[in-house]
Write an enzyme that holds these catalytic residues in place. Sequence first.
Site, PDB file in Angstrom:
ATOM      1  N   ASP A  57      -8.098  -2.361  11.641  1.00  9.42           N
ATOM      2  CA  ASP A  57      -7.328  -3.600  11.719  1.00  9.42           C
ATOM      3  C   ASP A  57      -6.503  -3.627  13.004  1.00  9.42           C
ATOM      4  OD1 ASP A  57      -8.379  -4.317   9.364  1.00  9.42           O
ATOM      5  OD2 ASP A  57      -6.529  -4.177   8.185  1.00  9.42           O
ATOM      6  N   ALA A  58      -5.956  -2.444  13.364  1.00 10.50           N
ATOM      7  CA  ALA A  58      -5.094  -2.388  14.547  1.00 10.50           C
ATOM      8  C   ALA A  58      -5.904  -2.710  15.812  1.00 10.50           C
ATOM      9  CB  ALA A  58      -4.465  -1.011  14.663  1.00 10.50           C
ATOM     10  N   GLU A  66     -21.537  -8.696 -23.348  1.00  7.43           N
ATOM     11  CA  GLU A  66     -22.573  -8.587 -22.311  1.00  7.43           C
ATOM     12  C   GLU A  66     -22.004  -7.823 -21.127  1.00  7.43           C
ATOM     13  OE1 GLU A  66     -22.859 -12.597 -20.177  1.00  7.43           O
ATOM     14  OE2 GLU A  66     -21.513 -12.981 -21.851  1.00  7.43           O
ATOM     15  N   ASP A 125     -21.242  -6.499 -11.353  1.00  7.31           N
ATOM     16  CA  ASP A 125     -20.366  -6.350 -10.198  1.00  7.31           C
ATOM     17  C   ASP A 125     -21.045  -6.935  -8.959  1.00  7.31           C
ATOM     18  OD1 ASP A 125     -18.229  -5.679  -8.709  1.00  7.31           O
ATOM     19  OD2 ASP A 125     -18.617  -3.514  -8.688  1.00  7.31           O
ATOM     20  N   LYS A 169     -12.857  -3.461 -19.146  1.00  8.29           N
ATOM     21  CA  LYS A 169     -13.266  -2.727 -17.951  1.00  8.29           C
ATOM     22  C   LYS A 169     -13.591  -1.269 -18.285  1.00  8.29           C
ATOM     23  CE  LYS A 169     -12.979  -4.649 -14.313  1.00  8.29           C
ATOM     24  NZ  LYS A 169     -11.954  -5.238 -13.461  1.00  8.29           N
ATOM     25  N   CYS A 204      20.624  -0.732   4.127  1.00  8.77           N
ATOM     26  CA  CYS A 204      21.970  -1.216   4.484  1.00  8.77           C
ATOM     27  C   CYS A 204      23.069  -0.257   4.046  1.00  8.77           C
ATOM     28  CB  CYS A 204      22.208  -2.598   3.885  1.00  8.77           C
ATOM     29  SG  CYS A 204      22.475  -2.565   2.111  1.00  8.77           S
ATOM     30  N   CYS A 231      19.836  -2.127  -4.833  1.00  8.24           N
ATOM     31  CA  CYS A 231      20.807  -2.157  -3.750  1.00  8.24           C
ATOM     32  C   CYS A 231      21.830  -3.231  -4.090  1.00  8.24           C
ATOM     33  CB  CYS A 231      20.093  -2.486  -2.448  1.00  8.24           C
ATOM     34  SG  CYS A 231      21.175  -3.123  -1.169  1.00  8.24           S
ATOM     35  N   CYS A 237      22.244  -7.213   2.825  1.00  7.59           N
ATOM     36  CA  CYS A 237      21.213  -6.210   3.067  1.00  7.59           C
ATOM     37  C   CYS A 237      20.066  -6.900   3.800  1.00  7.59           C
ATOM     38  CB  CYS A 237      20.719  -5.629   1.740  1.00  7.59           C
ATOM     39  SG  CYS A 237      19.342  -4.506   1.956  1.00  7.59           S
TER      40      CYS A 237
HETATM   41  S1  IVH Z   1     -17.903 -15.214 -17.629  1.00 10.77           S
HETATM   42  C1  IVH Z   1     -14.697 -18.654 -17.427  1.00 10.77           C
HETATM   43  N1  IVH Z   1     -19.604 -13.239 -17.708  1.00 10.77           N
HETATM   44  O1  IVH Z   1     -16.424 -11.658 -13.419  1.00 10.77           O
HETATM   45  C2  IVH Z   1     -15.154 -17.278 -17.093  1.00 10.77           C
HETATM   46  N2  IVH Z   1     -18.223 -13.428 -15.790  1.00 10.77           N
HETATM   47  O2  IVH Z   1     -13.521 -11.394 -13.498  1.00 10.77           O
HETATM   48  C3  IVH Z   1     -16.568 -17.236 -16.668  1.00 10.77           C
HETATM   49  N3  IVH Z   1     -18.681 -11.751 -14.079  1.00 10.77           N
HETATM   50  O3  IVH Z   1     -15.678 -14.607 -11.719  1.00 10.77           O
HETATM   51  C4  IVH Z   1     -16.999 -15.886 -16.325  1.00 10.77           C
HETATM   52  N4  IVH Z   1     -20.300 -10.724 -15.138  1.00 10.77           N
HETATM   53  O4  IVH Z   1     -17.908 -13.485 -11.237  1.00 10.77           O
HETATM   54  C5  IVH Z   1     -18.646 -13.830 -17.015  1.00 10.77           C
HETATM   55  N5  IVH Z   1     -21.195 -11.582 -17.891  1.00 10.77           N
HETATM   56  C6  IVH Z   1     -20.244 -12.181 -17.202  1.00 10.77           C
HETATM   57  C7  IVH Z   1     -19.857 -11.725 -15.925  1.00 10.77           C
HETATM   58  C8  IVH Z   1     -18.835 -12.371 -15.254  1.00 10.77           C
HETATM   59  C9  IVH Z   1     -19.581 -10.763 -14.034  1.00 10.77           C
HETATM   60  C10 IVH Z   1     -17.703 -12.033 -13.020  1.00 10.77           C
HETATM   61  C11 IVH Z   1     -17.599 -13.467 -12.603  1.00 10.77           C
HETATM   62  C12 IVH Z   1     -16.154 -13.833 -12.765  1.00 10.77           C
HETATM   63  C13 IVH Z   1     -15.502 -12.508 -12.790  1.00 10.77           C
HETATM   64  C14 IVH Z   1     -14.214 -12.578 -13.572  1.00 10.77           C
END
Ligand code: IVH
Length: 710
Positions: free
Chosen positions: A41-42, A124, A128, A324, A432, A453, A459
């Site tokens: 970045d720099a 489901e 990613d 997650k 400060c 602070c 400050c």
């Molecule tokens: S549902 C109204 N289903 O995760 C919400 N999202 O963190 C609609 N993503 O922006 C999203 N797999 O890009 C849904 N099976 C899945 C997904 C999924 C990946 C992503 C999606 C969303 C992001 C949210």
Amino acid sequence: MKKPVSELTVPLAKAELEVLAGELLHHDEAYHGGDSPEVTDAQYDALRRRNLEIEQAFPDLVRDDSPSKRVGFEAMDKFEKHYHAVAMLSLDNAFSDQDVYDFAKRVRRFLKRSNEEVLRFTAEPKIDGLSLSLRYENGRMVSAATRGDGTSGENVTANARTITDIPSVLNGRDVPEILEVRGEVYMTHDAFVRLNERMETEGKSQYVNPRNTAAGSLRQLDSSITAQRPLRFFAYAWGEVNKLPAATQTGVIGKFKRWGFAVNPMTAAFDDVDDLIAHYHMIEEERADLDYDIDGVVYKVDELALQERLGFVSRSPRWAIAHKFPAEKAWTVLEAIEIQVGRTGALTPVARLHPVTVGGVVVTNATLHNEDYIAGLGNGGELLREGRDLREGDYVMLQRAGDVIPQILDVNLEKRSSTSKPFEFPTVCPVCSSKAVREFNEKSGKRDSVSRCTGGMFCSAQAVERLKHFVSRNAFDIDGLGSKQVEAFYNQGLISNAADIFTLRKRDEESETKIMNRDGWGVTSAGKLFDAIEERRAIDFYRFVFALGIRHVGEQTAKDLVRSYGDLPTFNAAMKKVADYQEEAWQELLAIDGIGETVGEALREFFSEAHNMEVYDALSLEVIPKPVEQVTGDSPVSGKTIVFTGSLEQMTREEAKAMAERLGAKVSGSVSKKTDLVVAGPGAGSKMKKAVELGIDTLDENGWFALIER
Ligand code: IVH
């Protein structure tokens, strides 16, 4: 070493600007395209600065394609902007099984469903990649757009057409005329490895991970390049649809499959939360064998009518959550502990770390929360290192979960040096030198965990942080006046508080040391800055309130406040009364939905402080906060103040509130002269009585539904 700008001749300057334009364009594309950046970045900033300096010295040589005409780190305008008909939202996260149970409980509570009634959820994989919205009209794909900021993204139609998983024509008699299919673009591991091999033999820089590669590939200006990148697509959601083809999530996804989309084979539906979690663990085990990256499991309420009722909270649906996978971890050295002073005076310790890659990202800092956390006394539950303190020089284990700031999870005591000493948390502000104190919290009966602070506006750290907050993106958002410039102006004595920003031009005109003559500035940029400031004098009222930087008043709270008070004079009058301990004003404040005593006290404190009021009054003279516009002009309750009371039978209180607000009404917790309507269920007591006394209209639930025609 480059020649000082003052020694450049016109031809030399011209040549260098040309080279810089090429170089910066290349780096911008590498950065925005998701490829691995080739410079730090720099180094990048230095190139930009050099470009700007030459341009300022030779204004006639500024090129049409000059990098200074592109905005900092924002997306380049290389694709057309596409406004989503229905916003593309994000998902709330769950990190533990408990979070999932809580989610299901919240949903049930909102819907008023008992534990005995069936409630079905789908589960489901969370892919990613990057999300994409495909629009079909009469079965033909007409556009494809990235998520962008959720409201508008980039039109990448030509590139999406090269993805074989995305049908250009949908087969089926039941395809709606208007249909937006949403899902995730991703790249398989196999394709990623092959692509990187090819890049290597061609002597090009390699990609970091499949996600960035997919993003970079989809955002190629030349769609023939996208076509060479094997991208894939899973459909999992939708935007605008004129007629939904099924009544459940499962049903719609089934249709998507029939119409020719790829849908994830690990999608299933369950009536029991335990089964959802079991499915999560099944997917987690499969993860290593999958040929694409996933980072969790998404649960959604299956029945669409219920999804509709549940609606959204800020940017995410109430009816879905992303569970997650546990975060990635890595060991590194804690090189130093530094103390930062924030806007409200909080002393926040930050860990400076020996750089380490965690989950594909280089991490150099981690939050240390507060004094107790460093001493190993802090919120133990979630921390492995409970009872162990952290010292400079320690080997620590880092964890990075999603977008969350990295945390330190563990410390290796065997590697601790025998000469290391416990960290001494400062008792004075490092900026400060005012005393730093941990307040006693009356409510909890404990000492606050945060050390503050006591220097207030004296400050400089607090003053600067307040200014930075004031100009930040969700506040005044002034073009050309970011954190860096604010800090520089503060240090140069040009602005010491928010009101000063709006007198800058006038003072500059009278000054002998003009901004345009300062380092990094020129005639054009200074002019632009002044124009940008002028433009922000008329500001959304909630932005104004949020920008004040009052403790506990975030964006949402600011919105709650302005929705209730409507305009600045009303708000001013009310706050002055609150500061004056006037009971009626205080009660009125607490009656606002979303405002509790903590926020109330913070407002009282802010508006009682003479120095704040000085700046506030000066600022009020400079800017014009725009009164709040009603959300829905034509609803029978828009602009009305409504109180719900008694036990509602067909909807929960939360649902009622959400419904009323969607229709442009204000919801209050107590009845007063300002109330327009009281909706009462059985058992309504004092509020109903008061309504009758004051002659306010009342309705029962059925009356309410009749009124709003539902
Ligand atoms: S549902 C109204 N289903 O995760 C919400 N999202 O963190 C609609 N993503 O922006 C999203 N797999 O890009 C849904 N099976 C899945 C997904 C999924 C990946 C992503 C999606 C969303 C992001 C949210």
